[in-house]
Design a protein around this motif. Structure first.
Motif, PDB file in Angstrom:
ATOM      1  N   GLN A   3     -18.072  -6.647  14.540  1.00  0.00           N
ATOM      2  CA  GLN A   3     -16.881  -6.644  13.703  1.00  0.00           C
ATOM      3  C   GLN A   3     -17.288  -6.343  12.260  1.00  0.00           C
ATOM      4  O   GLN A   3     -17.327  -7.218  11.398  1.00  0.00           O
ATOM      5  N   ASN A   4     -17.607  -5.114  12.028  1.00  0.00           N
ATOM      6  CA  ASN A   4     -18.152  -4.682  10.746  1.00  0.00           C
ATOM      7  C   ASN A   4     -17.364  -3.531  10.140  1.00  0.00           C
ATOM      8  O   ASN A   4     -17.899  -2.782   9.322  1.00  0.00           O
ATOM      9  N   SER A   5     -16.131  -3.381  10.548  1.00  0.00           N
ATOM     10  CA  SER A   5     -15.346  -2.227  10.108  1.00  0.00           C
ATOM     11  C   SER A   5     -15.144  -2.181   8.603  1.00  0.00           C
ATOM     12  O   SER A   5     -14.992  -1.107   8.016  1.00  0.00           O
ATOM     13  N   ASP A   6     -15.131  -3.371   7.944  1.00  0.00           N
ATOM     14  CA  ASP A   6     -14.949  -3.391   6.498  1.00  0.00           C
ATOM     15  C   ASP A   6     -16.120  -2.743   5.771  1.00  0.00           C
ATOM     16  O   ASP A   6     -15.965  -2.332   4.613  1.00  0.00           O
ATOM     17  N   ILE A   7     -17.276  -2.662   6.417  1.00  0.00           N
ATOM     18  CA  ILE A   7     -18.419  -2.010   5.790  1.00  0.00           C
ATOM     19  C   ILE A   7     -18.209  -0.504   5.753  1.00  0.00           C
ATOM     20  O   ILE A   7     -18.494   0.161   4.752  1.00  0.00           O
ATOM     21  N   VAL A   8     -17.706   0.042   6.861  1.00  0.00           N
ATOM     22  CA  VAL A   8     -17.505   1.486   6.976  1.00  0.00           C
ATOM     23  C   VAL A   8     -16.199   1.903   6.311  1.00  0.00           C
ATOM     24  O   VAL A   8     -16.156   2.841   5.506  1.00  0.00           O
ATOM     25  N   PHE A   9     -15.116   1.211   6.674  1.00  0.00           N
ATOM     26  CA  PHE A   9     -13.802   1.505   6.096  1.00  0.00           C
ATOM     27  C   PHE A   9     -13.396   0.320   5.220  1.00  0.00           C
ATOM     28  O   PHE A   9     -12.854  -0.673   5.704  1.00  0.00           O
ATOM     29  N   THR A  10     -13.671   0.425   3.957  1.00  0.00           N
ATOM     30  CA  THR A  10     -13.337  -0.645   3.026  1.00  0.00           C
ATOM     31  C   THR A  10     -11.822  -0.758   2.891  1.00  0.00           C
ATOM     32  O   THR A  10     -11.074   0.153   3.271  1.00  0.00           O
ATOM     33  N   PRO A  11     -11.325  -1.871   2.350  1.00  0.00           N
ATOM     34  CA  PRO A  11      -9.880  -1.985   2.138  1.00  0.00           C
ATOM     35  C   PRO A  11      -9.309  -0.811   1.337  1.00  0.00           C
ATOM     36  O   PRO A  11      -8.209  -0.332   1.634  1.00  0.00           O
ATOM     37  N   ALA A  12     -10.058  -0.332   0.358  1.00  0.00           N
ATOM     38  CA  ALA A  12      -9.582   0.805  -0.437  1.00  0.00           C
ATOM     39  C   ALA A  12      -9.499   2.068   0.416  1.00  0.00           C
ATOM     40  O   ALA A  12      -8.556   2.866   0.282  1.00  0.00           O
ATOM     41  N   ALA A  13     -10.486   2.251   1.305  1.00  0.00           N
ATOM     42  CA  ALA A  13     -10.457   3.416   2.194  1.00  0.00           C
ATOM     43  C   ALA A  13      -9.287   3.327   3.159  1.00  0.00           C
ATOM     44  O   ALA A  13      -8.626   4.345   3.448  1.00  0.00           O
ATOM     45  N   ARG A  14      -8.996   2.123   3.636  1.00  0.00           N
ATOM     46  CA  ARG A  14      -7.869   1.955   4.565  1.00  0.00           C
ATOM     47  C   ARG A  14      -6.531   2.229   3.876  1.00  0.00           C
ATOM     48  O   ARG A  14      -5.618   2.792   4.482  1.00  0.00           O
TER      49      ARG A  14
END
Length: 208
Positions: A3-14
């Motif tokens: 569960q590491n999606s925030d590393i790849v897709f940060t909140p700003a990227a989302r």
């Protein structure tokens, strides 16, 4: 998967994905997470590389990318989470070392131009000094460079990227290999041509 999606897709990227309509395409990937360990696929890809790009950032947020290279397979898989490579003497600017001394976040961009493939790795990196045994383990003997230290990279997430816009390029050894193959094929064709000419001459001589 982790569960590491925030590393790849940060909140700003989302937010950017949502604003521009691409968010639905990544929903399943974000929910599943990204691989964070070395698989057979990743190990095989790394073993064929002779070049890579290491990105670091200072404590103040200044980014820096440095090319790293060596013999094919110069990046070694040490365990399922750790990659390592010898750090050779260079121009002595030490920007990467300075960044890692105050911020261990790092990124490896791996690209194989001939096969038009690339893999992105997010993680943490650290510099190991004065460990002769580790240098010995990671140094490729016969390579004309002086190893001074080791950089270890701990994987937190990685992703295989698409091949779009990668221009295929061949290294000098790859070109030499192709040239050798072509030469062998030409020699075989010349030999076959000579054999057929000789056979035709023999047949014409028998008829006359």
């Amino acid at each position: 998967m982790s569960q590491n999606s925030d590393i790849v897709f940060t909140p700003a990227a989302r937010r950017a994905q949502s604003e521009r309509g691409s968010a639905p395409a990544y929903e399943k990937r974000i929910a599943a997470g990204f691989p964070d360990r070395v698989t057979d696929e990743l190990a095989a890809f790394i073993a064929e590389l002779d070049t890579a790009f290491l990105a670091t950032v200072s404590a103040a947020g200044a980014p820096y990318i440095q090319h790293r290279g060596g013999p094919k397979g110069f990046i070694k898989v040490l365990d399922e989470k750790t990659l390592g490579f010898a750090d050779y003497r260079g121009n002595r600017q030490y920007i990467t070392l300075g960044n890692l001394s105050e911020n261990d976040r790092a990124f490896l961009f791996l690209i194989d131009f001939s096969r038009r493939q690339r893999i992105k790795l997010w993680g943490r990196a650290r510099v190991v000094e004065d460990d002769d045994a580790l240098v010995e383990k990671l140094f490729d003997h016969g390579y004309k460079a002086r190893p001074e230290r080791v950089i270890l990279f701990t994987i937190e997430a990685w992703n295989a990227n698409c091949s779009q816009h990668i221009t295929a390029r061949l290294s000098e050894p790859e070109i030499e290999g192709l040239f050798t193959t072509v030469q062998q094929q030409i020699s075989a064709l010349q030999a076959e041509n000579a054999r057929l000419r000789a056979a035709l001459a023999t047949r014409e001589g028998a008829v006359s």
